[in-house]
Design an enzyme around this catalytic site. Structure first.
Site, mmCIF file in Angstrom:
data_model
loop_
_atom_site.group_PDB
_atom_site.id
_atom_site.type_symbol
_atom_site.label_atom_id
_atom_site.label_comp_id
_atom_site.label_asym_id
_atom_site.label_seq_id
_atom_site.Cartn_x
_atom_site.Cartn_y
_atom_site.Cartn_z
ATOM 1 N N HIS A 1 -0.010 1.709 6.614
ATOM 2 C CA HIS A 1 -1.142 0.814 6.852
ATOM 3 C C HIS A 1 -0.719 -0.540 7.394
ATOM 4 C CE1 HIS A 1 -3.408 3.731 4.451
ATOM 5 N NE2 HIS A 1 -4.464 3.239 5.042
ATOM 6 N N GLY A 2 0.454 -0.993 7.030
ATOM 7 C CA GLY A 2 0.861 -2.295 7.527
ATOM 8 C C GLY A 2 2.240 -2.660 7.051
#
Lengths: 355, 509
Positions: B328-329
């Site tokens: 996701h990041g």
């Protein structure tokens, strides 16, 4: 057969669109969408932009119709629940939509709160017009002083006020450095019948007034790739001269002494809220910001009174965590912002009386 | 280009669709597919043109490597494996450079205590999505599962504009065969009416709900770390974000499904009322379902899944969720979020194991009242766990997440300041606290109890469309429905344009 099916589909599509638009119009007519705050036709006796006289209005903001206010414009086409008696002593409050006052109940506006604080002073008259800028604040002077005996003039200066005045808009003043004061009125034009019809439609008023959407806006959104780097701007040649001429001409435009001119400068609030009051970083210099700063220092040097709301707003926010405006949707001052400004103005005016 | 923007809805989409069907009719289906690939590149280029080169190179590289792997046959197994490793490693290197380089540099700097600086990299939008779909393709080519190797269909599968930027994460086996079907190249009123219905619901979720909650969450999460915070403010912001992320991402996914349906291509659904889940296992079967599927098929199963005992199963679960978090990041907050969900899943599986054993010992089912009470408690506990994890997902730093969590549970970390009830934090100028609370409860009720978009559109709405489609007034009925939908979509686009640009949360991933 195929053509008739295509025609039937196209007709049905148009009918579906029309039905939905009619349904939206019907629903919106029942809701407090913006209404009544319309530009009046040209009036040779008052040749600047003003609202339709003695017109009931409704103000609301954003898609969900927040911040609803109802009122009636007065006989001069300004947002005030009383008529302005001509040739009487008065205190003039001048500005753009911050002063116009539709975003607040009248008693909560700067002029309303100022009048409450100065019960023995002359009436406080509001000459705020949405879309006005620095050029209008001075251009109005001769008109106002011709009709009223102005004792004090209070001007609210906000972001964009200097640079916006370079754009010619019918019914508004624009910069004209060769004149004194350095402004020129762009002649007003009458609204055409189509425009007048369209503003009767709730759907149009909702789109333009509440949503504030225009075609350019609608077709130009983009995803930010990276934060815009600061590109510091500077004043352009002639800006300083313009500002000096402005500060010099302002008292005379209203027929008051320099000490009876009060300039209120709005404070930057985006960074204040973003940092939750903890700190405020330096804003990227803009031509408009530099010009307003120069106006503040020049006006103060000429003996005019200058109030900077930035530290006042910041101190209040740090102490209470209450916003002084309707942000993030609408950055106009709310009752608190106007109260803080009115208190400062009243204190400044009272200081002269005491002295 | 944002699905909610005027230029997309009023210019790009009508032009793309009109030319797609026109080209299919006048030139042929292959030309129409090629047009759609080109249009998808234009869609991508609108954000940052230079990265279309990256997208094109990635497609050519993966397709070529996939072809080579397929051409190796079963005789040259080691070469096939080497080609697969090389291709996957290259994809991960690309993703690593653009997405994780600064994260690794920052972590190294923190460990070593030396400043290593940062690289000036702009994350290509959607890189996680188009990289993962292509890795899955390569893995399936290697496993001999790929049937359609048409390069045009492959390019369209990767670039297809409805999913390009934020998913759903597509599987080639469910997409490429659809591009080969001739009926998608003919406009159909049924597809338009259903597609616009999904688009309308998605837009409404994003514009009316998600974007309305965003400022409340931002007020606390984007505030300076030294700012005062009250428990009510912290709860208010976290609940707002819980609603924002669901309505934002599920709204985006509905729009993607709807846009694709206009062409007649079905995309997989990504959400199935996740906040209705009664366990974390259930939650992951309902939240971002295409990512769950990808992680299960291409990470959890290759790691061994549950085939090597309970301990290995838990380790595999944890690794899968940690990497899912990192997907996701590039931030430790996402790793913590993934780790939390991994721990939740481990606890959930352990509980099921223990519960089944207890049930066997007792030998009879629990009383109905106890079962109902248990389901309600499980639902509430699941939602609470999910909400707690969102704090790490949204916070910029783990310390900030800890501070907000401490404040939520009144442990510590709250400062002074003012505010009241759920309208706490920076005090709103508009609304009393009660109206915010009502709106909050209504939004949660909609997320939990209301029929979700696919239940409604594929259920009662589709039934109604079928009924009118078979009638004599098909064109009139469907034309009217489409007219209503298009006008409502236009109104939502106007509302969206009235705000400052609000990107979809998953654009960042």
């Amino acid at each position: 057969m195929r053509i008739s099916a295509t025609f039937a589909t196209a007709s049905a599509l148009a009918a579906g669109i029309a039905l939905t638009l009619i349904a939206f119009e019907a629903v919106l007519r029942l809701l407090p969408v913006q209404n009544g705050l319309f530009a009046a036709d040209p009036d040779p006796n008052w040749p600047v932009h003003h609202l339709v006289e003695s017109s009931p209005y409704t103000f609301s903001d954003a898609w969900d119709l927040r911040n609803v206010h109802h009122g009636v414009t007065n006989g001069m086409g300004y947002v005030a629940p009383f008529e302005y008696p001509p040739h009487t002593e008065s205190i003039a409050v001048v500005g753009d939509s911050f002063v116009e006052g539709a975003t607040n109940e009248y008693r909560d506006t700067l002029q309303g709160q100022l009048a409450a604080r100065l019960p023995h002073a002359p009436p406080v008259l509001n000459f705020g017009t949405s879309g006005a800028s620095l050029s209008d604040y001075i251009g109005l002077g001769p008109l106002v002083s011709k009709r009223f005996r102005v004792q004090w003039v209070i001007i609210v200066v906000v972001a964009g006020d200097f640079t916006d005045a370079f754009t010619p808009v019918p019914g508004f003043f624009r910069w004209s450095v060769e004149q004194t004061p350095p402004v020129r009125l762009v002649p007003q034009t009458a609204g055409n019948p189509a425009t007048k019809f369209l503003r009767t439609l709730a759907l149009v008023r909702y789109t333009k007034g509440n949503l504030k959407v225009n075609l350019g806006h609608l077709l130009h959104t983009s995803v930010a790739v990276a934060p815009e780097p600061c590109a510091p701007q500077v004043l352009q040649p002639g800006d300083s001269r313009l500002i000096e001429s402005y500060a010099d001409s302002l008292p005379a435009a209203y027929g008051v002494t320099a000490s009876h001119v009060i300039l209120i400068f709005d404070g930057e609030r985006h960074e204040l809220y973003r940092s939750n009051g903890a700190s405020a970083s330096e804003a990227c210099p803009t031509r408009d910001g530099l010009a307003r700063h120069l106006l503040a220092t020049t006006a103060a040097a000429r003996g005019e009174r200058v109030i900077d709301m930035a530290p006042i707003f910041a101190a209040y926010f740090r102490a209470t965590h209450q916003r002084v405006d309707y942000s993030p949707v609408d950055w106009h001052w709310n009752v608190i912002g106007n109260r803080l400004a009115a208190s400062e103005v009243a204190r400044s005016m009272n200081s002269e009386r005491l002295n | 280009m944002l699905f909610t923007s005027g230029e997309f809805l009023f210019v790009y989409l009508p032009l793309t669709l009109a030319l797609f069907f026109f080209i299919a009719r006048c030139i042929g289906n292959a030309a129409a597919a090629a047009w759609l690939v080109f249009a998808s590149f234009v869609f991508y280029a609108y954000w940052l043109p230079v990265y279309t080169v990256l997208l094109a190179v990635s497609i050519v590289f993966n397709y070529t490597l996939g072809k080579w792997i397929a051409d190796c046959g079963t005789q040259r197994a080691s070469l096939r494996r080497m080609l697969l490793y090389f291709a996957v490693a290259s994809d991960l290197a690309l993703l690593g450079y653009f997405k994780y380089a600064n994260f690794f540099l920052g972590t190294l700097a923190a460990i070593s205590g030396r400043s290593l600086g940062t690289l000036n990299i702009i994350l290509p939008i959607g890189i996680s999505f188009f990289t993962f779909t292509q890795i899955a393709y390569l893995a399936d080519v290697y496993a001999g599962k790929v049937k359609d190797s048409n390069p045009l269909h492959y390019a369209l599968f990767v670039t297809y504009f409805p999913h390009l930027i934020a998913g759903p994460i597509l599987h080639h086996a469910e997409m490429m065969p659809q591009f080969a079907q001739p009926q998608i190249y003919r406009p159909r009123l049924e597809n338009f009416s259903t597609g616009f219905a999904f688009l309308l619901i998605g837009l409404a979720k994003k514009v009316l709900v998600a974007d309305s909650w965003a400022p409340r969450a931002n007020d606390v999460f984007d505030a300076h770390s030294g700012a005062a915070l009250l428990p009510a403010s912290a709860w208010s912001a976290v609940l707002a974000y819980t609603l924002q992320i669901y309505f934002d991402f599920s709204g985006y996914s509905d729009m993607a499904v709807g846009l694709s349906l206009l062409i007649g291509v079905r995309l997989p659904f990504n959400f199935n009322s996740p906040y209705r889940a009664t366990s974390i296992i259930d939650f992951w079967r309902r939240w971002h379902m295409t990512l769950s599927r990808f992680l299960r098929d291409y990470l959890y199963f290759p790691l061994g899944g549950n085939r090597h005992g309970e301990v290995r199963r838990y380790v595999n679960l944890l690794i899968t969720m940690l990497l899912g978090g990192l997907w996701h990041g590039a931030s430790w907050t996402f790793v913590v979020w993934g780790g939390l969900h991994g721990a939740y899943l481990m606890a959930n599986h352990s509980w099921r194991f223990a519960r089944d054993r207890i049930a066997r010992v007792i030998g009879r089912p629990a009383p109905r009242l106890l079962q109902t009470g248990g389901r309600v408690a499980a639902f509430m506990l699941t939602l609470l766990c999910v909400i707690v994890a969102w704090v790490f997902f949204r916070a910029r730093e783990a310390a900030e997440a800890q501070r907000i969590l401490s404040c939520m549970f009144a442990l510590s970390g709250c400062g002074g300041g003012h505010g009241s009830g759920l309208a706490g934090g920076i005090v709103s100028s508009y609304r009393p606290a009660w109206s915010t609370t009502v709106w909050l409860v209504a939004s949660f009720a909609a997320a939990i109890f209301a029929q979700n978009s696919q239940q409604w559109v594929d259920g009662p709405f589709a039934d109604a469309v079928r009924r009118v489609s078979s009638g004599a007034r098909r064109s009139l009925a469907l034309g009217t429905v489409i007219g209503v939908e298009v006008t409502a979509i236009a109104m939502l686009a106007l509302i969206s344009a009235s705000r400052s640009v609000t990107e979809f949360i998953y654009f960042n991933f």
